[in-house]
Design a protein around this motif. Structure first.
Motif, PDB file in Angstrom:
ATOM      1  N   GLY A 198       0.841  -1.162   0.016  1.00 36.06           N
ATOM      2  CA  GLY A 198       0.031   0.010  -0.043  1.00 36.06           C
ATOM      3  C   GLY A 198       0.823   1.313   0.115  1.00 36.06           C
ATOM      4  O   GLY A 198       2.042   1.227  -0.051  1.00 36.06           O
ATOM      5  N   MET A 223       9.363 -15.912  -1.510  1.00 32.35           N
ATOM      6  CA  MET A 223       9.694 -15.296  -2.547  1.00 32.35           C
ATOM      7  C   MET A 223      10.136 -13.728  -2.333  1.00 32.35           C
ATOM      8  O   MET A 223      10.856 -13.371  -2.967  1.00 32.35           O
ATOM      9  CB  MET A 223       8.393 -15.135  -3.635  1.00 32.35           C
ATOM     10  N   ASN A 224       9.353 -13.303  -1.322  1.00 33.11           N
ATOM     11  CA  ASN A 224       9.827 -11.964  -0.727  1.00 33.11           C
ATOM     12  C   ASN A 224      10.720 -12.090   0.478  1.00 33.11           C
ATOM     13  O   ASN A 224      10.722 -13.023   1.105  1.00 33.11           O
ATOM     14  CB  ASN A 224       8.438 -11.130  -0.340  1.00 33.11           C
ATOM     15  N   VAL A 228       9.539  -7.681   4.711  1.00 33.38           N
ATOM     16  CA  VAL A 228       8.848  -6.840   4.133  1.00 33.38           C
ATOM     17  C   VAL A 228       7.669  -6.956   4.999  1.00 33.38           C
ATOM     18  O   VAL A 228       7.031  -5.544   5.123  1.00 33.38           O
ATOM     19  CB  VAL A 228       8.326  -7.209   2.568  1.00 33.38           C
TER      20      VAL A 228
ATOM     21  N   SER B 183       8.049  -2.893 -10.330  1.00 33.64           N
ATOM     22  CA  SER B 183       7.709  -3.681  -9.174  1.00 33.64           C
ATOM     23  C   SER B 183       6.286  -4.351  -9.457  1.00 33.64           C
ATOM     24  O   SER B 183       5.209  -3.638  -9.809  1.00 33.64           O
ATOM     25  CB  SER B 183       7.386  -2.650  -7.820  1.00 33.64           C
ATOM     26  N   LEU B 186       3.158 -10.034  -8.656  1.00 30.13           N
ATOM     27  CA  LEU B 186       3.350 -11.443  -9.337  1.00 30.13           C
ATOM     28  C   LEU B 186       4.651 -11.776 -10.127  1.00 30.13           C
ATOM     29  O   LEU B 186       4.726 -12.601 -10.801  1.00 30.13           O
ATOM     30  CB  LEU B 186       2.230 -12.025 -10.081  1.00 30.13           C
ATOM     31  N   VAL B 209      10.913  -6.351  -4.731  1.00 31.24           N
ATOM     32  CA  VAL B 209      10.155  -7.033  -3.658  1.00 31.24           C
ATOM     33  C   VAL B 209      10.506  -8.518  -3.956  1.00 31.24           C
ATOM     34  O   VAL B 209      11.169  -9.112  -3.096  1.00 31.24           O
ATOM     35  CB  VAL B 209       8.666  -7.091  -3.782  1.00 31.24           C
ATOM     36  N   VAL B 210       9.946  -9.275  -5.051  1.00 37.71           N
ATOM     37  CA  VAL B 210      10.320 -10.702  -5.099  1.00 37.71           C
ATOM     38  C   VAL B 210      11.742 -10.721  -5.414  1.00 37.71           C
ATOM     39  O   VAL B 210      12.470  -9.718  -5.725  1.00 37.71           O
ATOM     40  CB  VAL B 210       9.465 -11.129  -6.301  1.00 37.71           C
ATOM     41  N   ASP B 211      12.393 -12.020  -5.436  1.00 38.27           N
ATOM     42  CA  ASP B 211      13.834 -12.157  -5.094  1.00 38.27           C
ATOM     43  C   ASP B 211      14.884 -11.922  -6.399  1.00 38.27           C
ATOM     44  O   ASP B 211      15.945 -12.133  -6.369  1.00 38.27           O
ATOM     45  CB  ASP B 211      13.968 -13.727  -4.764  1.00 38.27           C
ATOM     46  N   TYR B 212      14.273 -10.834  -7.552  1.00 42.89           N
ATOM     47  CA  TYR B 212      14.950 -10.567  -8.657  1.00 42.89           C
ATOM     48  C   TYR B 212      16.270  -9.964  -8.059  1.00 42.89           C
ATOM     49  O   TYR B 212      17.467 -10.454  -8.546  1.00 42.89           O
ATOM     50  CB  TYR B 212      14.279  -9.691  -9.353  1.00 42.89           C
ATOM     51  N   TRP B 213      16.055  -8.911  -7.230  1.00 42.76           N
ATOM     52  CA  TRP B 213      17.323  -8.100  -6.776  1.00 42.76           C
ATOM     53  C   TRP B 213      18.313  -8.994  -6.005  1.00 42.76           C
ATOM     54  O   TRP B 213      19.581  -8.958  -6.139  1.00 42.76           O
ATOM     55  CB  TRP B 213      16.943  -6.850  -6.054  1.00 42.76           C
ATOM     56  N   PHE B 233       4.011   6.434  -2.872  1.00 42.21           N
ATOM     57  CA  PHE B 233       3.088   5.344  -3.548  1.00 42.21           C
ATOM     58  C   PHE B 233       3.285   4.097  -3.056  1.00 42.21           C
ATOM     59  O   PHE B 233       2.463   3.405  -2.973  1.00 42.21           O
ATOM     60  CB  PHE B 233       3.437   5.255  -4.964  1.00 42.21           C
ATOM     61  N   TYR B 234       4.464   3.740  -2.570  1.00 39.56           N
ATOM     62  CA  TYR B 234       4.731   2.529  -1.470  1.00 39.56           C
ATOM     63  C   TYR B 234       5.011   2.953  -0.135  1.00 39.56           C
ATOM     64  O   TYR B 234       5.653   3.928  -0.090  1.00 39.56           O
ATOM     65  CB  TYR B 234       5.958   1.964  -2.187  1.00 39.56           C
ATOM     66  N   GLU B 235       4.751   2.152   0.709  1.00 43.88           N
ATOM     67  CA  GLU B 235       4.873   2.519   2.227  1.00 43.88           C
ATOM     68  C   GLU B 235       6.389   1.831   2.277  1.00 43.88           C
ATOM     69  O   GLU B 235       6.931   1.019   2.037  1.00 43.88           O
ATOM     70  CB  GLU B 235       4.053   1.557   2.918  1.00 43.88           C
ATOM     71  N   ILE B 238       8.118  -1.037   4.255  1.00 45.45           N
ATOM     72  CA  ILE B 238       8.101  -2.467   3.486  1.00 45.45           C
ATOM     73  C   ILE B 238       9.563  -2.957   3.038  1.00 45.45           C
ATOM     74  O   ILE B 238      10.013  -3.887   3.165  1.00 45.45           O
ATOM     75  CB  ILE B 238       7.460  -2.510   2.328  1.00 45.45           C
TER      76      ILE B 238
END
Lengths: 271, 270
Positions: A198, A223-224, A228, B183, B186, B209-213, B233-235, B238
């Motif tokens: 959000g 996956m994350n 987070v 980002s 999925l 977020v997902v494990d790309y980085w 736009f994003y918190e 996180i």
């Protein structure tokens, strides 16, 4: 001042805090698999949890949730994983409601006989309505057998109907969004996992509007990064006692109600 | 529970956020916006030491120079904020004009550019002049693939756009290009990682977020990843601890990702 935030900032994890991630996956995800074998899953999940100070994780197997795949294979993987880490992995079995009802119920009986007390749904990805007949039968099964249900999403209308029809079952929205606030306030058996991307301040606004008791920490690990979800809670401008609820105490209560809370956690944290 | 291994203190990592949007925005779902008046307090709350900031106005309203210039006036004297100018290429072939644009930027103390490739597609024949001018001065570029009129910086460019981007990246190998706020819950387009493996001048931030980085940092090195939050736009909560608590990366790698990569790139702009 927040002792929980201070410890987290200092790189110490969350000492003295029960932390249960209520929303994780192992296995395949659209971009690839995070672990290849069950052995890797166990080792990898434990390493991530240890590094972040997480006691346990509610886990669903990835990969087998898409239409066209056999969800039972994912549940098999989950059983193997749980057997390797019984005090840290809390399995959430999955069924695809597009299957024949008999097969869905057979699988629920199978996983329950194997000790699973919790169900994870993803019907939104499977083109099946949250109040479709097979899922209504599933909710009835869960009510009769005292099981906990987590779903990626329901519409508000679906949740309102379902939660009232099955008041003994606890339902958890997989991803919190502010549109859920009224339901969270009104319905005692509806909760929300916090994990979601959000905007600035979104979770704090939700907690102010609903109260901390309805929110559960989650992250969509592995996956994350599991942090987070932890970050969302520890950096929130709320008292530490509310952070403890969200980080694990409320999830523990829901799990204990259905007999899914690992004994080691009950012992360690005197629950 | 206690973490089994002691992780670094987040303040020791000196977080440098590479994607922060300043400006009043009227946007459903984003009730809290950032301005020069409040951004430092927000950064303090989230342990962010410094930030690259760009103008909401420059991203959304033409002519961009208005928003870019306003940004400089608004953040003047705020040493923790580093201005980024939002740029799109001149419509007609104009190498001299592109060089002048970059000269003006650097003369104004702006050492990074945000390239609006969602609004002007990354076709090399359109971006060539500007990229040459930026490359000559080693200006790090944040690539913004948000489509026209989208306020949020979050984007997921598809594989066809990335195919076009690859040509641009390979044509300007000395130009650092950062996939900024790419980002998606999925995952990203299938061409994203293949592009990163093939274009050594392309970096990504951790908002994927997902494990790309993490895969990129572990496979090709931490110098290919930078920290970002995408706020408002994003918190930001996180992202704050994701590098700090990574169980594989060592401390030097974490410092690079959290801020030193970007500091090095900014210092190299000449």
């Amino acid at each position: 001042m927040s002792e929980i935030l201070d410890n987290w900032r200092a790189g110490q994890g969350l000492p003295g805090v029960l932390v249960i991630d209520g929303h994780t996956h192992v296995g395949e995800w659209p971009h690839g698999a995070n672990f290849d074998t069950v052995q890797e899953m166990a080792a990898g999940a434990a390493a991530v949890m240890d590094a972040n100070g997480v006691d346990a994780a509610c886990v669903m197997a990835g990969g087998y949730m898409w239409n066209g795949t056999d969800y039972r294979l994912g549940n098999d993987i989950l059983m193997e994983l749980t057997a390797r880490l019984p005090q840290r992995i809390i399995p959430f079995a999955h069924v695809n409601p597009n299957d024949h009802l008999d097969a869905v119920l057979d699988e629920l009986q199978r996983v329950q006989a194997a000790g699973m007390r919790c169900i994870k749904l993803l019907n939104a990805y499977q083109d099946y309505p949250g109040d479709g007949p097979n899922l209504m039968a599933l909710y009835r099964f869960a009510a009769d057998r005292n099981m906990l249900i987590l779903n990626h999403s329901w519409t508000n209308q679906e949740m309102d109907r379902i939660a009232r029809q099955f008041p003994s079952v606890d339902f958890i929205f997989g991803h919190y969004g502010s549109r859920q606030d009224e339901l969270l306030r009104e319905l005692p058996n509806v909760y929300a996992n916090i994990w979601g991307i959000g905007s600035l301040g979104f979770l704090e606004r939700g907690i102010r509007g609903v109260g901390p008791e309805k929110f559960l920490f989650g992250s969509d690990a592995f996956m994350n990064p599991i942090s987070v979800g932890i970050g969302l809670v520890v950096y929130a401008d709320i008292p530490d006692r509310h952070k403890r609820l969200i980080l694990g105490l409320t999830q523990a209560r829901l799990l204990e109600k259905v007999g899914a809370l690992p004994a080691a956690l009950k012992e360690q944290y005197k629950l | 529970m206690q973490a089994t291994a002691k992780m670094p203190d987040v303040r020791e990592l000196a977080l440098l956020d590479s994607c922060v949007t300043l400006g009043r925005s009227c946007l459903a779902g984003v009730p809290e916006y950032l301005t020069a008046e409040n951004v430092l307090a927000v950064m303090d709350k989230y342990d962010i030491a410094e930030a690259l900031v760009h103008s909401n106005e420059a991203r959304l309203v033409q002519p961009r120079w208005r928003g870019n210039q306003r940004l400089l006036r608004e953040i003047e004297g705020l040493k923790r904020l580093h201005p980024v100018w939002v740029l799109s290429p001149p419509a007609r072939p104009d190498p001299a004009g592109a060089r002048q644009m970059v000269d003006e930027m650097l003369s104004a103390g702006v050492r990074a550019a945000r390239l609006m490739m969602g609004q002007v597609p990354p076709l090399h024949w359109m971006w060539k002049d500007l990229c040459e001018a930026l490359e000559a001065r080693r200006v790090p570029c944040l690539l913004d693939f948000a489509p026209l009129r989208q306020a949020s910086t979050q984007c997921v460019p598809d594989s066809l756009l990335l195919d076009e981007l690859l040509e641009v990246c390979l044509a300007h190998p000395a130009l650092p290009m950062i996939l900024s706020h790419h980002s998606g819950g999925l995952g990203l387009a299938a061409a994203t990682m293949p592009l990163l493996y093939r274009a050594g001048n392309v970096l990504m931030d951790i908002t994927s977020v997902v494990d790309y980085w993490r895969r990129l940092a572990r496979d090709l090195g931490p110098q290919r990843v930078v920290f970002a939050t995408g706020m408002p736009f994003y918190e930001p909560a996180i992202f704050i601890a994701n590098v700090q608590y990574d169980e594989v990366l060592d401390l030097p790698a974490k410092r690079l990702i959290c801020g030193d990569n970007l500091r090095r790139l900014l210092a190299a702009a000449r």
